[in-house]
Design an enzyme around this catalytic site. Structure first.
Site, PDB file in Angstrom:
ATOM      1  N   ASN A   8       0.782  -1.091  -0.150  1.00  0.00           N
ATOM      2  CA  ASN A   8      -0.233   0.506   0.213  1.00  0.00           C
ATOM      3  C   ASN A   8       1.023   1.567   0.181  1.00  0.00           C
ATOM      4  O   ASN A   8       1.350   1.776   0.942  1.00  0.00           O
ATOM      5  CB  ASN A   8      -0.862   0.191   1.040  1.00  0.00           C
ATOM      6  CG  ASN A   8      -2.120   1.207   1.478  1.00  0.00           C
ATOM      7  OD1 ASN A   8      -1.747   1.893   0.063  1.00  0.00           O
ATOM      8  ND2 ASN A   8      -2.237   1.221   2.384  1.00  0.00           N
ATOM      9  N   HIS A  92      -9.254   1.306   4.765  1.00  0.00           N
ATOM     10  CA  HIS A  92      -8.790   1.073   5.775  1.00  0.00           C
ATOM     11  C   HIS A  92      -8.636   2.264   7.071  1.00  0.00           C
ATOM     12  O   HIS A  92      -9.474   3.046   6.704  1.00  0.00           O
ATOM     13  CB  HIS A  92      -7.658   1.409   4.785  1.00  0.00           C
ATOM     14  CG  HIS A  92      -6.003   1.849   5.391  1.00  0.00           C
ATOM     15  ND1 HIS A  92      -5.248   2.663   5.946  1.00  0.00           N
ATOM     16  CD2 HIS A  92      -4.643   0.964   5.418  1.00  0.00           C
ATOM     17  CE1 HIS A  92      -3.176   2.645   6.281  1.00  0.00           C
ATOM     18  NE2 HIS A  92      -3.841   1.159   5.946  1.00  0.00           N
ATOM     19  N   GLU A  94      -6.709   4.805   7.795  1.00  0.00           N
ATOM     20  CA  GLU A  94      -6.410   5.517   7.058  1.00  0.00           C
ATOM     21  C   GLU A  94      -7.852   6.680   6.358  1.00  0.00           C
ATOM     22  O   GLU A  94      -8.504   7.302   6.789  1.00  0.00           O
ATOM     23  CB  GLU A  94      -5.428   6.378   6.543  1.00  0.00           C
ATOM     24  CG  GLU A  94      -3.944   6.023   7.561  1.00  0.00           C
ATOM     25  CD  GLU A  94      -2.660   4.829   6.576  1.00  0.00           C
ATOM     26  OE1 GLU A  94      -2.828   5.445   5.226  1.00  0.00           O
ATOM     27  OE2 GLU A  94      -1.720   4.437   7.649  1.00  0.00           O
ATOM     28  N   GLY A 168       3.271   2.193  10.535  1.00  0.00           N
ATOM     29  CA  GLY A 168       4.046   3.684  10.891  1.00  0.00           C
ATOM     30  C   GLY A 168       4.763   3.439  11.408  1.00  0.00           C
ATOM     31  O   GLY A 168       5.352   4.971  12.007  1.00  0.00           O
TER      32      GLY A 168
HETATM   33  P1  13P Z   1       3.293   0.203   7.691  1.00  0.00           P
HETATM   34  O1  13P Z   1       3.866  -1.278   6.698  1.00  0.00           O
HETATM   35  O2  13P Z   1       3.648   1.406   6.676  1.00  0.00           O
HETATM   36  O3  13P Z   1       3.104  -0.100   9.033  1.00  0.00           O
HETATM   37  O4  13P Z   1       1.376   0.501   7.360  1.00  0.00           O
HETATM   38  C1  13P Z   1       0.750  -0.360   7.035  1.00  0.00           C
HETATM   39  C2  13P Z   1       0.124  -0.083   6.315  1.00  0.00           C
HETATM   40  O5  13P Z   1      -1.073   0.763   6.895  1.00  0.00           O
HETATM   41  C3  13P Z   1      -0.516  -1.069   5.192  1.00  0.00           C
HETATM   42  O6  13P Z   1      -2.354  -0.577   5.151  1.00  0.00           O
END
Ligand code: 13P
Length: 241
Positions: A8, A92, A94, A168
């Site tokens: 992603n 997601h 987010e 993240g």
């Molecule tokens: P990271 O691998 O950057 O922690 O992100 C995970 C994520 O949200 C994938 O959709």
């Protein structure tokens, strides 16, 4: 079903970054697992040219529930497919946080994506406060129940468990915690063959230990999917698992 490594890219990626997709395809002409890259919508059409013939697939990061209409700034499932996508990430955390998406809205998007023939990657996961309150299983069960229509199958759906606090941050749940949630989710899936991905700070360095866990069928990778070397390391680990 083969294991799946999905990348992603989130809101990262300009034309020059297609070189990473090109390098990935060159390094893995015949990847040992399924691979899907989900770039920003602006790069889907060009990435589909870059990855043509590689066996790697392309996904969108969201779609609208309607097939077309007066929805400025939105993208339909048919548009994603037209640009070269075969998959779409939906729900997601987010999107849920930034755009207030509810599980019911996610379910509508899932149906729209299926109607267009896209495979959906449906995301669920608890916040840190919810985990600390001991509510993790209750939260993910509710999200799964309301985000995923009951006629989901292993061929049209993938589920990604992504603890919000692990995204993240470089922090991951313990192996026991991941295994507990995945075992629980397996029993909640409408089709037990649906692949269950773990997501949240997956890197080449921790991939082997995560992929060794039961009921983990792959990963949804954010930051480490942006570089061919890192994502390639994760693909290799999944191939070994
Ligand atoms: P990271 O691998 O950057 O922690 O992100 C995970 C994520 O949200 C994938 O959709």
């Amino acid at each position: 079903m083969p294991r799946l490594a999905a990348g992603n890219w989130k809101m990262h990626g300009l034309s020059d970054d297609l070189a990473e997709a090109r390098a990935l395809a060159a390094t893995w002409p015949d990847p040992p697992v399924d691979v899907v890259l989900c770039p920003p919508a602006t790069l889907i059409a060009r990435m589909s040219v870059v990855l043509a013939g590689s066996g790697m697939r392309i996904g969108g990061q969201d779609c609208h529930a309607a097939t077309s209409g007066a929805h400025t700034g939105d993208i339909s499932a048919a548009m994603l497919a037209d640009a070269g996508a075969s998959h779409v990430i939906l729900g997601h955390s987010e999107r849920r946080a930034d755009h207030g998406e509810t599980s019911a809205q996610v379910a509508d998007k899932v149906r729209a994506a299926w109607d267009t023939g896209l495979t959906t990657i449906v995301c669920i996961g608890e916040t840190e406060a919810e985990r600390n309150a001991g509510a993790t299983l209750e939260v993910v069960a509710g999200q799964l129940e309301h985000s995923l229509p009951r006629n989901a199958t292993a061929s049209n759906t993938v589920v990604a468990y992504e603890p919000v606090w692990a995204i993240g941050t470089g922090r991951t749940p313990s192996p026991d915690e991941i295994a507990e949630v995945h075992a629980f989710l397996r029993g909640q899936l409408p089709d037990p063959g649906i692949r269950l991905l773990y997501g949240g700070s997956v890197k080449p360095a921790n991939a082997d230990s995560i992929f060794a866990l039961p009921e983990v069928d792959g990963a949804l990778v954010g930051g480490a999917s942006l570089k061919a070397a890192d994502f390639g390391g994760i693909i290799a680990a999944l191939g070994r698992a």
